[in-house]
Design a protein around this motif. Structure first.
Motif, mmCIF file in Angstrom:
data_model
loop_
_atom_site.group_PDB
_atom_site.id
_atom_site.type_symbol
_atom_site.label_atom_id
_atom_site.label_comp_id
_atom_site.label_asym_id
_atom_site.label_seq_id
_atom_site.Cartn_x
_atom_site.Cartn_y
_atom_site.Cartn_z
ATOM 1 N N SER A 8 0.828 -1.203 0.000
ATOM 2 C CA SER A 8 0.000 0.000 0.000
ATOM 3 C C SER A 8 0.865 1.257 0.000
ATOM 4 O O SER A 8 0.618 2.209 -0.761
ATOM 5 C CB SER A 8 -0.925 -0.002 1.211
ATOM 6 O OG SER A 8 -1.644 1.205 1.304
ATOM 7 N N VAL A 9 1.902 1.270 0.844
ATOM 8 C CA VAL A 9 2.793 2.430 0.910
ATOM 9 C C VAL A 9 3.584 2.577 -0.392
ATOM 10 O O VAL A 9 3.754 3.686 -0.902
ATOM 11 C CB VAL A 9 3.755 2.309 2.113
ATOM 12 C CG1 VAL A 9 4.764 3.450 2.102
ATOM 13 C CG2 VAL A 9 2.969 2.330 3.415
ATOM 14 N N LEU A 10 4.039 1.467 -0.953
ATOM 15 C CA LEU A 10 4.752 1.531 -2.234
ATOM 16 C C LEU A 10 3.855 2.115 -3.317
ATOM 17 O O LEU A 10 4.318 2.882 -4.175
ATOM 18 C CB LEU A 10 5.235 0.138 -2.635
ATOM 19 C CG LEU A 10 6.359 -0.477 -1.795
ATOM 20 C CD1 LEU A 10 6.722 -1.855 -2.325
ATOM 21 C CD2 LEU A 10 7.586 0.417 -1.777
ATOM 22 N N GLY A 11 2.567 1.771 -3.288
ATOM 23 C CA GLY A 11 1.631 2.345 -4.241
ATOM 24 C C GLY A 11 1.517 3.845 -4.089
ATOM 25 O O GLY A 11 1.492 4.593 -5.078
ATOM 26 N N THR A 12 1.462 4.304 -2.853
ATOM 27 C CA THR A 12 1.393 5.748 -2.590
ATOM 28 C C THR A 12 2.638 6.461 -3.101
ATOM 29 O O THR A 12 2.553 7.534 -3.726
ATOM 30 C CB THR A 12 1.242 6.004 -1.075
ATOM 31 O OG1 THR A 12 0.070 5.343 -0.600
ATOM 32 C CG2 THR A 12 1.139 7.489 -0.776
ATOM 33 N N TRP A 53 -2.046 0.864 -4.466
ATOM 34 C CA TRP A 53 -2.677 1.643 -3.398
ATOM 35 C C TRP A 53 -4.128 1.211 -3.181
ATOM 36 O O TRP A 53 -4.577 1.048 -2.045
ATOM 37 C CB TRP A 53 -2.619 3.126 -3.752
ATOM 38 C CG TRP A 53 -3.346 3.998 -2.771
ATOM 39 C CD1 TRP A 53 -2.937 4.366 -1.522
ATOM 40 C CD2 TRP A 53 -4.632 4.603 -2.960
ATOM 41 N NE1 TRP A 53 -3.869 5.164 -0.922
ATOM 42 C CE2 TRP A 53 -4.934 5.330 -1.782
ATOM 43 C CE3 TRP A 53 -5.550 4.607 -4.010
ATOM 44 C CZ2 TRP A 53 -6.113 6.047 -1.636
ATOM 45 C CZ3 TRP A 53 -6.729 5.320 -3.860
ATOM 46 C CH2 TRP A 53 -7.004 6.026 -2.690
ATOM 47 N N SER A 54 -4.875 1.015 -4.263
ATOM 48 C CA SER A 54 -6.284 0.642 -4.133
ATOM 49 C C SER A 54 -6.459 -0.836 -3.794
ATOM 50 O O SER A 54 -7.360 -1.205 -3.027
ATOM 51 C CB SER A 54 -7.036 0.963 -5.425
ATOM 52 O OG SER A 54 -6.464 0.264 -6.519
ATOM 53 N N ARG A 55 -5.591 -1.690 -4.366
ATOM 54 C CA ARG A 55 -5.722 -3.136 -4.150
ATOM 55 C C ARG A 55 -5.334 -3.531 -2.734
ATOM 56 O O ARG A 55 -5.938 -4.434 -2.135
ATOM 57 C CB ARG A 55 -4.838 -3.870 -5.159
ATOM 58 C CG ARG A 55 -4.754 -5.384 -4.977
ATOM 59 C CD ARG A 55 -6.069 -6.052 -5.371
ATOM 60 N NE ARG A 55 -5.976 -7.499 -5.312
ATOM 61 C CZ ARG A 55 -6.040 -8.229 -4.208
ATOM 62 N NH1 ARG A 55 -6.240 -7.630 -3.033
ATOM 63 N NH2 ARG A 55 -5.937 -9.536 -4.246
#
Length: 477
Positions: A8-12, A53-55
């Motif tokens: 999630s953080v990597l997506g951000t 981020w969404s997944r």
């Protein structure tokens, strides 16, 4: 290990990295160059970021273990996606990854043989990623993203350049904001100074990016030598020296105690190394190449500050200097700048602490029953700090020797192997022989480039953050 939080953080982070590519896109638009490298880069980076981020969106808290993984993987992820514009521009994937990791980690080791043949927007992106990486990718995102600031202390600690976390404010997000504020203000001052000294706006901005990041990328193959200006060299020397100092200390000097910088032991040691190494190099050049005293001073102070702060700029081809002069430069590569700076290397504070520890051991051998604590800035140094410094140096040299050995097995001469390893691990840039300041790393074998990419990654994250991922204990409950 909470992998959902990490992804999630990597997506951000990817979403913001994609937005940052808009800046070189505007540069390409201004100079009427191809927009394709950045349009594709923005699209792919944003798609990947939004998906992760969404997944895997999660509000779970993370601890130090997740922080190490987030920081280490953030830099690898930034390398892969930051390389997209270079790949679209026609550079091979392995060379693009090398150039991008060298940029983000502020190493400045380049694989580009003909730098001037590339577009201004590509060279701008190359310099811009150094500026982003100089203060730290995670520090930037902690400063601007509220979610990351919640557990920012763990992230800050995992990325912080030095043996201790130097907080300016109780809240880590406020500390990150102040560090970036100082970084931006000093960068603006250098742009103005270089422009007044005769540089074009484009050159002033790109060279400021790589000076303040202590990165050393130049938009010219001959580096700073191409300007042939003592004034420009003097300005860059001053700002390299500033960038190699502790930014938190600079802030306190300006806003709390104007004399604190003169009392700081690390800064005094850092300054002493510059003065002593410059004096020795002046003598070595005077009797080695027979140059006049002013020329010796001009070359010596620039190269000492450049390599000590791990910037890696070159105002002349020091690869042609006598061995006595090059030894001086090699020695300063093993020191680095101050903790809390944008410089790489082991850091002056660790070297100073180890010297104090060695002096303490000599004292104890004569007076075994005496009680005499090791002090730094008039405070007693805990045993944990000394152990961290010793452990760091041991692991640092193990990585250095291993990479040197692997590269030498590929038929590379020993001096090139040694300096390639230390300049990538210390995030310095140029070395000697095949990888001199006016050459590139392009001739290195592909496997050697992979080893050197790993060196840059390990060195920028202060060894522990990366190496701990490869220990069995890290993955055990």
């Amino acid at each position: 290990m909470n992998s959902k939080v990490i992804l999630s953080v990597l997506g951000t982070l990817l979403r913001f990295l994609g937005l940052m590519m808009i800046i070189p896109l505007l540069v390409a638009l201004y100079y009427r160059e191809s927009l394709l490298p950045f349009l594709i880069g923005i699209t792919l980076t944003e798609i990947a970021g939004i998906y992760l981020w969404s997944r895997y969106k999660s509000d779970d808290d993370w601890k130090l273990r997740e922080a190490f993984a987030i920081v280490a993987l953030s830099w690898l992820t930034a390398m892969f996606f930051g390389a997209i514009p270079f790949i679209i521009d026609g550079i091979s994937p392995i060379n693009s990854f090398f150039e991008t990791m060298s940029g983000f980690t502020t190493t400045g080791a380049s694989i580009l043989d003909d730098i001037e043949s590339h577009s201004r927007s590509i060279l701008f992106w190359r310099s811009f990623i150094q500026w982003i990486g100089g203060m730290g990718i995670i520090v930037l995102f902690v400063a601007i993203l509220p979610k990351l600031s919640i557990a920012g202390r763990q992230l800050f600690r995992a990325e912080a350049p030095g043996p201790t976390e130097d907080k300016i404010k109780p809240r880590i997000r406020e500390t990150a904001k102040i560090l970036w504020m100082v970084y931006v203000v000093v960068s603006a001052l250098q742009v103005a100074a270089l422009h007044l000294a005769g540089m074009s706006t484009y050159d002033a901005v790109t060279h400021t990016f790589t000076t303040m990041a202590t990165g050393g990328f130049s938009s010219y193959g001959r580096g700073i030598e191409v300007f042939n200006s003592p004034l420009i060299e003097a300005i860059i020397t001053i700002f390299m020296f500033i960038a190699g100092a502790n930014f938190a200390l600079l802030y306190r000097t300006l806003y709390t105690d104007h004399k604190i910088i003169l009392k700081d032991e690390e800064f005094k040691f850092y300054t002493a190394v510059v003065v002593v190494a410059t004096a020795i190099l002046i003598l070595a050049l005077r009797y080695g190449i027979g140059a006049d005293p002013l020329t010796c001073l001009r070359y010596a102070v620039f190269q000492v500050v450049s390599l000590l702060t791990t910037t890696g700029f070159a105002s002349t081809d020091f690869n042609l200097w006598p061995d006595s002069s090059r030894i001086v430069l090699l020695l300063v590569m093993f020191i680095g700048g101050c903790a809390g700076s944008t410089a790489g290397g082991p850091k002056a504070v660790r070297v100073l602490l180890l010297l104090k520890y060695a002096r303490w051991e000599l004292f104890k051998s004569i007076h075994p029953k005496a009680v005499k604590p090791i002090k730094f800035n008039r405070k007693t140094v805990s045993e944990n700090v000394i152990q961290e410094a010793v452990s760091f140096v041991v692991i640092y040299f193990l990585v250095f020797m291993t990479s040197t050995f692997i590269i030498s097995l590929m038929g590379i001469d020993i001096l090139t192997s040694i300096t390639a390893s230390i300049t990538t691990l210390g995030n310095i840039g140029p070395g000697f022989n095949l990888i001199g300041p006016m050459a590139s790393f392009n001739a290195m074998p592909a496997l050697a480039k992979v080893v050197l990419i790993a060196n840059m990654w390990i060195g920028r994250l202060e060894v522990f953050t990366v190496v701990v991922l490869f220990t069995p204990e890290f993955w055990k409950k």
